[in-house]
Design an enzyme around this catalytic site. Sequence first.
Site, PDB file in Angstrom:
ATOM      1  NE  ARG A 107     126.758-113.195 -17.609  1.00  0.00           N
ATOM      2  CZ  ARG A 107     125.224-112.565 -17.721  1.00  0.00           C
ATOM      3  NH1 ARG A 107     124.492-112.830 -19.195  1.00  0.00           N
ATOM      4  NH2 ARG A 107     124.672-112.189 -16.783  1.00  0.00           N
ATOM      5  CB  VAL A 159     133.083-106.255 -21.028  1.00  0.00           C
ATOM      6  CG1 VAL A 159     131.469-106.176 -19.719  1.00  0.00           C
ATOM      7  CG2 VAL A 159     133.808-105.268 -20.228  1.00  0.00           C
ATOM      8  CG  ASP A 160     137.536-109.655 -23.131  1.00  0.00           C
ATOM      9  OD1 ASP A 160     136.752-110.607 -22.672  1.00  0.00           O
ATOM     10  OD2 ASP A 160     138.296-110.707 -23.231  1.00  0.00           O
ATOM     11  CG  LEU A 161     135.093-110.765 -26.419  1.00  0.00           C
ATOM     12  CD1 LEU A 161     134.555-111.630 -27.615  1.00  0.00           C
ATOM     13  CD2 LEU A 161     136.833-111.155 -27.511  1.00  0.00           C
ATOM     14  NE  ARG A 192     128.024-109.087 -17.844  1.00  0.00           N
ATOM     15  CZ  ARG A 192     129.184-108.500 -17.104  1.00  0.00           C
ATOM     16  NH1 ARG A 192     129.585-108.878 -16.060  1.00  0.00           N
ATOM     17  NH2 ARG A 192     130.455-108.527 -18.159  1.00  0.00           N
ATOM     18  CB  ILE A 223     127.708-120.403 -23.076  1.00  0.00           C
ATOM     19  CG1 ILE A 223     126.603-121.112 -24.808  1.00  0.00           C
ATOM     20  CG2 ILE A 223     127.157-118.819 -23.567  1.00  0.00           C
ATOM     21  CD1 ILE A 223     127.029-120.830 -25.706  1.00  0.00           C
ATOM     22  CE  LYS A 239     116.169-110.514 -19.549  1.00  0.00           C
ATOM     23  NZ  LYS A 239     117.371-109.903 -19.486  1.00  0.00           N
TER      24      LYS A 239
END
Length: 422
Positions: A123, A125-127, A94, A330, A22
């Site tokens: 989690r 999304v800045d990276l 996401r 994580i 997936k």
Amino acid sequence: MDSIVVRGNGPLNGHIPIAGAKNACLTLMPATLLTDQPLTLTNAPRLSDIRTMSELLESLGAEVAGLQGGQVLALSSHNLTSHRADYDIVRKMRASILVLGPMLARDGHATVSLPGGCAIGARPVDLHLRALEALGAELDLRDGYVHAKAPGGLKGARFEFPIVSVGATENALMAATLAKGTTILENAAREPEIVDLAHCLQRMGAQITGEGTSTITIEGVNSLGGATHPVVTDRIELGTYMLAPAIAGGTVECLGGRLDLVQAFVNKLEQAGVEVEQTARGLKVTRHVDRLRAVDVTTEPFPGFPTDLQAQFMAAMCTAGGVSVLDEKIFENRFMHAPELMRMGAKIEVQGGTAHVTGVEKLRGAPVMATDLRASVSLILAGLAAEGETTVARVYHLDRGYERVEEKLGACGAMIERVYGK
């Protein structure tokens, strides 16, 4: 809403075909946005998340056709009509943020809603955004959307991820294929899904080296072409079904399984008293001991123990001899399955990102509720070893990541059925 009913029924024996990954397929599908030529994906899983990504791509003007029962996806982005990924679709998953890099690289602009998805931690999304900015993107966050542009095109750059991020590596990798010059991604994710994406992009004409290591180098090209690419085996589905005979007893062969995809996980299974053998068709899993041994686990980026198998492994440790310690490194908030397992008689203490599991002789069937994708299947696995009947509610989470779970386990002797809601 649908529910899954499981009755403990002793050992499992048989074989289970493992689907395409997936997480790999959700990354490969947006790669169609990099080219006006056809992209064909084989061994695609038939899941609700795949349908959601198809819906998102179609909203941008891409064409997506499911062939051979959905296991082949034919994609084409020769005539994009929009560069705006709306909240109504993006909020469902996401992985939707992965359309940002390809659209920006190909056409120099994109507007993408900030995503939603499972509630297992922030989690952010800045990276993703920082990596794209390093490639020359101009970003403006307003009204819940990322407004991105690169009027002169993206430019190659060196970028070091401050922490390992699979999604951000994927977004940057796709964007860099069409950037001018050389891009070097350091502290990049090493997951098999990253390697699979790189191999697909290479088939499309991308110049990529170092995939599978922490440093990936991309030489930008002017354009990419079409390709046909098989989706890699789903290592999380593989590990999940390997746990079924570990929990219930018996021998199950997971067709298409590969040791290199799950070696850290296999090491823990073997410590617990489970035998894993590579065969010509996949991986054969047998529990020889009467009771599993307690094993400690710490989740890590690949090649470490996967966070996406932590919930399922906890279910196995609930009836193991001794005390096991599970450290989740994580994602925060990823022990929401623990209270549900405790409803079945498990002894679990959670303190922050650490869970102590004291094995009990037997779990008891109970009505439980799925809180997220991996939690849902962990409860089903627990039900295989429980006395009586376990009913898992809210299994729409399950359908995001597992296809036909009741058929696959049922073929090996499990007493399991889906009860359809009204």
